[in-house]
Design a protein around this motif. Structure first.
Motif, PDB file in Angstrom:
ATOM      1  N   LEU A  21       4.595  14.205  -9.352  1.00 56.25           N
ATOM      2  CA  LEU A  21       5.756  15.031  -9.529  1.00 56.25           C
ATOM      3  C   LEU A  21       5.991  15.240 -10.813  1.00 56.25           C
ATOM      4  N   THR A  22       5.767  14.226 -11.537  1.00 55.79           N
ATOM      5  CA  THR A  22       5.891  14.561 -13.074  1.00 55.79           C
ATOM      6  C   THR A  22       4.794  15.513 -13.631  1.00 55.79           C
ATOM      7  N   LEU A  23       3.458  15.390 -13.041  1.00 53.02           N
ATOM      8  CA  LEU A  23       2.489  16.215 -13.580  1.00 53.02           C
ATOM      9  C   LEU A  23       2.781  17.485 -13.318  1.00 53.02           C
ATOM     10  N   ALA A  24       3.296  17.784 -11.891  1.00 48.42           N
ATOM     11  CA  ALA A  24       3.738  19.102 -11.403  1.00 48.42           C
ATOM     12  C   ALA A  24       4.844  19.926 -12.396  1.00 48.42           C
ATOM     13  N   ALA A  25       5.630  19.189 -12.762  1.00 50.66           N
ATOM     14  CA  ALA A  25       6.805  19.546 -13.612  1.00 50.66           C
ATOM     15  C   ALA A  25       6.115  20.038 -14.905  1.00 50.66           C
ATOM     16  N   ASN A  26       5.235  19.109 -15.430  1.00 53.06           N
ATOM     17  CA  ASN A  26       4.635  19.477 -16.788  1.00 53.06           C
ATOM     18  C   ASN A  26       3.770  20.781 -16.599  1.00 53.06           C
ATOM     19  N   LEU A  27       3.133  20.739 -15.636  1.00 47.35           N
ATOM     20  CA  LEU A  27       2.291  22.338 -15.449  1.00 47.35           C
ATOM     21  C   LEU A  27       3.273  23.376 -15.154  1.00 47.35           C
ATOM     22  N   TYR A  45      14.851   3.706 -14.297  1.00 42.46           N
ATOM     23  CA  TYR A  45      14.150   2.780 -13.733  1.00 42.46           C
ATOM     24  C   TYR A  45      15.053   1.847 -12.644  1.00 42.46           C
ATOM     25  N   LEU A  46      16.024   1.550 -13.362  1.00 43.79           N
ATOM     26  CA  LEU A  46      16.907   0.576 -12.683  1.00 43.79           C
ATOM     27  C   LEU A  46      17.702   1.221 -11.496  1.00 43.79           C
ATOM     28  N   GLU A  47      18.072   2.726 -11.770  1.00 45.73           N
ATOM     29  CA  GLU A  47      18.290   3.448 -10.541  1.00 45.73           C
ATOM     30  C   GLU A  47      17.238   3.577  -9.432  1.00 45.73           C
ATOM     31  N   MET A  48      16.228   3.556  -9.869  1.00 44.98           N
ATOM     32  CA  MET A  48      15.084   3.546  -8.590  1.00 44.98           C
ATOM     33  C   MET A  48      15.208   2.327  -7.895  1.00 44.98           C
ATOM     34  N   PHE A  49      15.507   1.177  -8.454  1.00 45.17           N
ATOM     35  CA  PHE A  49      15.375  -0.086  -7.918  1.00 45.17           C
ATOM     36  C   PHE A  49      16.653  -0.056  -6.952  1.00 45.17           C
ATOM     37  N   ASN A  50      17.972   0.437  -7.527  1.00 45.93           N
ATOM     38  CA  ASN A  50      19.101   0.558  -6.751  1.00 45.93           C
ATOM     39  C   ASN A  50      19.076   1.295  -5.523  1.00 45.93           C
ATOM     40  N   ILE A  51      18.049   2.468  -5.670  1.00 46.19           N
ATOM     41  CA  ILE A  51      18.069   3.258  -4.437  1.00 46.19           C
ATOM     42  C   ILE A  51      17.300   2.369  -3.344  1.00 46.19           C
ATOM     43  N   ILE A 103       0.838  -1.086   0.022  1.00 41.32           N
ATOM     44  CA  ILE A 103      -0.048   0.002  -0.203  1.00 41.32           C
ATOM     45  C   ILE A 103       0.791   1.254  -0.049  1.00 41.32           C
ATOM     46  N   ILE A 104       1.876   1.124   0.888  1.00 41.04           N
ATOM     47  CA  ILE A 104       2.869   2.555   0.996  1.00 41.04           C
ATOM     48  C   ILE A 104       3.277   2.491  -0.304  1.00 41.04           C
ATOM     49  N   ARG A 105       4.024   1.669  -0.757  1.00 40.36           N
ATOM     50  CA  ARG A 105       4.984   1.762  -2.299  1.00 40.36           C
ATOM     51  C   ARG A 105       3.921   2.233  -3.179  1.00 40.36           C
ATOM     52  N   ALA A 106       2.797   1.546  -3.492  1.00 40.66           N
ATOM     53  CA  ALA A 106       1.524   2.144  -4.348  1.00 40.66           C
ATOM     54  C   ALA A 106       1.398   3.691  -4.302  1.00 40.66           C
ATOM     55  N   VAL A 107       1.296   4.133  -3.037  1.00 34.66           N
ATOM     56  CA  VAL A 107       1.058   5.620  -2.848  1.00 34.66           C
ATOM     57  C   VAL A 107       2.277   6.454  -3.320  1.00 34.66           C
ATOM     58  N   GLY A 108       3.595   5.798  -2.888  1.00 31.83           N
ATOM     59  CA  GLY A 108       4.655   6.448  -3.362  1.00 31.83           C
ATOM     60  C   GLY A 108       4.821   6.486  -4.894  1.00 31.83           C
ATOM     61  N   LYS A 109       4.536   5.383  -5.729  1.00 29.27           N
ATOM     62  CA  LYS A 109       4.558   5.469  -7.055  1.00 29.27           C
ATOM     63  C   LYS A 109       3.777   6.662  -7.604  1.00 29.27           C
ATOM     64  N   GLU A 110       2.631   6.735  -6.996  1.00 31.64           N
ATOM     65  CA  GLU A 110       1.752   7.759  -7.510  1.00 31.64           C
ATOM     66  C   GLU A 110       2.023   9.386  -7.130  1.00 31.64           C
ATOM     67  N   SER A 118       3.008  10.148 -21.990  1.00 29.29           N
ATOM     68  CA  SER A 118       2.858   8.800 -21.425  1.00 29.29           C
ATOM     69  C   SER A 118       3.874   7.864 -22.248  1.00 29.29           C
ATOM     70  N   THR A 119       4.388   8.193 -23.344  1.00 31.30           N
ATOM     71  CA  THR A 119       5.445   7.433 -24.095  1.00 31.30           C
ATOM     72  C   THR A 119       6.883   7.520 -23.391  1.00 31.30           C
ATOM     73  N   ALA A 120       7.160   8.666 -22.579  1.00 32.88           N
ATOM     74  CA  ALA A 120       8.402   8.670 -21.820  1.00 32.88           C
ATOM     75  C   ALA A 120       8.346   8.083 -20.444  1.00 32.88           C
ATOM     76  N   TYR A 121       7.020   8.363 -19.860  1.00 35.52           N
ATOM     77  CA  TYR A 121       7.174   8.021 -18.444  1.00 35.52           C
ATOM     78  C   TYR A 121       5.931   7.103 -18.228  1.00 35.52           C
ATOM     79  N   PHE A 122       6.164   6.028 -17.394  1.00 34.77           N
ATOM     80  CA  PHE A 122       5.136   5.076 -17.118  1.00 34.77           C
ATOM     81  C   PHE A 122       5.529   4.472 -15.956  1.00 34.77           C
ATOM     82  N   SER A 123       4.357   4.442 -14.955  1.00 36.50           N
ATOM     83  CA  SER A 123       4.899   3.333 -13.776  1.00 36.50           C
ATOM     84  C   SER A 123       3.791   2.917 -13.214  1.00 36.50           C
ATOM     85  N   GLY A 124       3.713   1.860 -12.350  1.00 29.90           N
ATOM     86  CA  GLY A 124       2.557   1.348 -11.605  1.00 29.90           C
ATOM     87  C   GLY A 124       1.636   2.616 -11.006  1.00 29.90           C
TER      88      GLY A 124
END
Length: 591
Positions: free
Chosen positions: A66-72, A386-392, A54-61, A249-255
């Motif tokens: 964050l990406t949408l705020a950057a687009n705005l 995305y590999l860097e995210m898993f490394n983190i 649950i916590i990780r799913a919220v983190g992904k959103e 959406s072609t450059a960014y997609f996650s759970g």
């Protein structure tokens, strides 16, 4: 609050102010990630997988937000900056919740941590909140600027009604006067450490300060700012940002969902609605218009130990009253990390200090890559990202699973961005760290270092050192385990390969057990000892091929040894098959 107060009719009056609000939005969306991830990874997965998920799913959103705020921000000519000196707050940080302020820290999974997460995602205030003052505004909007999906929302962030062929937006932005704040929130505001901006209102001849009731109200102000500036300046003059700076959406997609490009008022309002809808929800509805559970109510499931039901089944559940299946949570099954750890806590423990500094450098590089991606290089959100995210994640877990010598607490990332080592951890040999565990467990880990060619820190960082020690000892028995460890301890501190092989690997009794220890670390599987060994040294009842700990597979060493992730356990990212294997140096302590 005095009745004579003159509330402002609007809060954002020019593009510069809108850009400043959107940079704050970037900071807010990121500020929750370190606390969420630290708490999630402090929990032992065997006992707390539902809560971790649950916590990780919220983190992904939150990453999507964050990406949408950057687009705005890019859409109105701004420049997202995730490397600003104050972008990552110093934890514990301060966030508002109505009249009060609360501290958001880096802590283990606990009732207190979940209460803080609920406060972060708190819905807008009930109408009965006596100190709330509303900035009220009704603004017309052309039909072409309204996403049809918003019209189907029974409880939108900003109510919308028909007005001929067009529509009216009805804003009520909840604020609270400075004088009505709790002492703590007032002190936080006056000290300048609150993340949210404030609003000025008129009370007689002197202006007074109003504060947003919650993060959701702050987003309503941004929503109103876009609409009114579009009216006063025109859509073309407001949306001046280059389209190539948008992360679609072609450059960014996650759970957490798909990103959307912001190119005009319609897409801007849809992006804000998505951020707010996935986050707070509201006081009366658990679900957003897509039927997804808002962040507040996801955390409420952990608090109540019960799931909210799917709205397509039984019509869903009322807010605050989940009626679905039980959600198992064991707050005792966590790593006892030090809350809000600082580098100073690791003084005298050079390996812990070094790993914490390396993590901070790794996280700085992660934010730098995001900043570049948000400033015209969206192609950087590739497989390596995305590999860097898993490394983190792996680096966080390695710290969390290592004790601080001389204490009853474990280490944790500090997220002190001004204290770091800016180098790739894999480029430098590592050294063993001190340990306060029992001698036999420590000797088992040191033996495993020699057998596996992996550092002590990384073996401990898997979280299964004690478990594997217990597994091997239970299968072969304490006397044999002690003889094996005595033989190893009797060797020089850095034994020559020939002497190590003769004393351990070629030994008729120790050799098969040692090779099984290697296979256990690398595959998370215990393989039955050879028939000849069982005939000569006695069969053991538990000596059967099996997987002792189902969740250990994701931490097995085979994947990292070949520069990959365990199949089916850790997705390595889109197009990762095209990346060459990473060179892996042999740790100095294993040479």
């Amino acid at each position: 609050m005095p009745d004579t107060i003159q509330l402002p009719s609007t809060v954002i009056t020019d593009i510069d102010q809108l850009q400043a609000y959107l940079q704050v939005a970037l900071q807010l969306e990121h500020a929750t990630l370190p606390p969420y991830l630290t708490t999630a990874y402090s929990a032992r997965i065997e006992a707390n997988k539902p809560a971790i998920d649950i916590i990780r799913a919220v983190g992904k959103e939150e990453m999507l937000h964050l990406t949408l705020a950057a687009n705005l921000l890019n859409a109105v000519g701004g420049q997202p900056n995730l490397n600003a000196p104050d972008f990552v707050p110093k934890f514990p940080a301060h966030l508002p919740t109505g009249q009060n302020d609360f501290r958001v820290g880096l802590e283990r999974l606990s009732e207190h941590a979940i209460d803080i997460f609920l406060a972060i995602e708190r819905p807008t205030p009930p109408e009965t909140a006596s100190v709330v003052q509303y900035i009220t505004r009704t603004v017309p909007i052309a039909a072409r600027h309204v996403d049809p999906a918003l019209l189907k929302d029974n409880d939108p962030m900003v109510p919308i009604t028909p007005d001929g062929e067009n529509y009216l937006l009805h804003y009520q932005i909840a604020t609270v006067a400075h004088a009505d704040l709790s002492d703590r929130r007032r002190e936080t505001s006056e000290a300048g450490v609150s993340l949210l901006p404030h609003v000025m209102a008129q009370d007689g001849p002197a202006p007074i300060t109003l504060h947003y009731w919650s993060i959701g109200e702050f987003y309503k102000a941004i929503h109103l700012g876009f609409v009114e500036l579009c009216h006063t300046l025109g859509e073309k003059a407001l949306f001046t940002g280059a389209k190539k700076r948008q992360v679609g959406s072609t450059a960014y997609f996650s759970g957490g969902g798909q990103s959307m490009e912001v190119t005009g008022l319609r897409s801007a309002l849809a992006a804000i609605d998505l951020i707010a809808g996935q986050g707070e929800g509201n006081n009366s509805s658990v679900y957003d218009k897509e039927g997804e559970i808002a962040h507040y109510y996801r955390f409420d499931q952990i608090k109540k130990r019960r799931y909210y039901r799917n709205p397509d089944e039984h019509g869903g559940d009322r807010a605050g009253d989940p009626q679905g299946g039980r959600l198992a949570v064991d707050m005792d099954q966590v790593y006892p990390i030090r809350a809000n750890a600082k580098l100073a806590d690791y003084a005298g423990h050079p390996e812990l200090e070094r790993r914490a500094l390396l993590f901070n450098g790794q996280y700085r590089r992660f934010l730098a890559r995001l900043t570049r991606a948000f400033n015209g290089e969206p192609e950087l959100l590739d497989a390596k990202f995305y590999l860097e995210m898993f490394n983190i994640k792996d680096a966080m877990q390695a710290l969390i699973r290592n004790p601080i010598p001389g204490t009853a607490e474990n280490a944790a990332p500090t997220f002190e961005m001004d204290k770091f080592i800016d180098e790739d951890e894999t480029s430098e040999a590592t050294h063993g760290m001190e340990s306060t565990t029992e001698d036999r467990l420590e000797n088992f880990l040191q033996l495993s270092v020699q057998l596996c060619g992996i550092t002590h820190f990384d073996l401990t960082g898997t979280g299964y050192g004690k478990d594997y020690f217990a597994t091997v000892e239970e299968i072969v028995g304490t006397p044999l385990m002690q003889r094996l460890l005595d033989a190893f301890v009797g060797l020089p501190p850095t034994p020559a390969p020939a002497s190590f092989q003769a004393a351990i690997l070629n030994h008729p009794e120790f050799g098969p057990v040692a090779r099984n220890i290697i296979k256990l670390w690398y595959t998370a599987t215990w393989f039955q000892l050879p028939t000849t060994w069982r005939d000569n040294f006695g069969a053991r009842a538990r000596d059967q091929s099996h997987v002792p700990y189902p969740y250990a597979y994701a931490k097995s060493l085979l994947g990292p040894a070949v520069g990959a992730h365990p199949a089916g356990a850790k997705p390595s990212g889109h197009q990762s098959w095209a990346l060459p294997p990473m060179p892996l140096p042999v740790p100095e302590e294993c040479l």
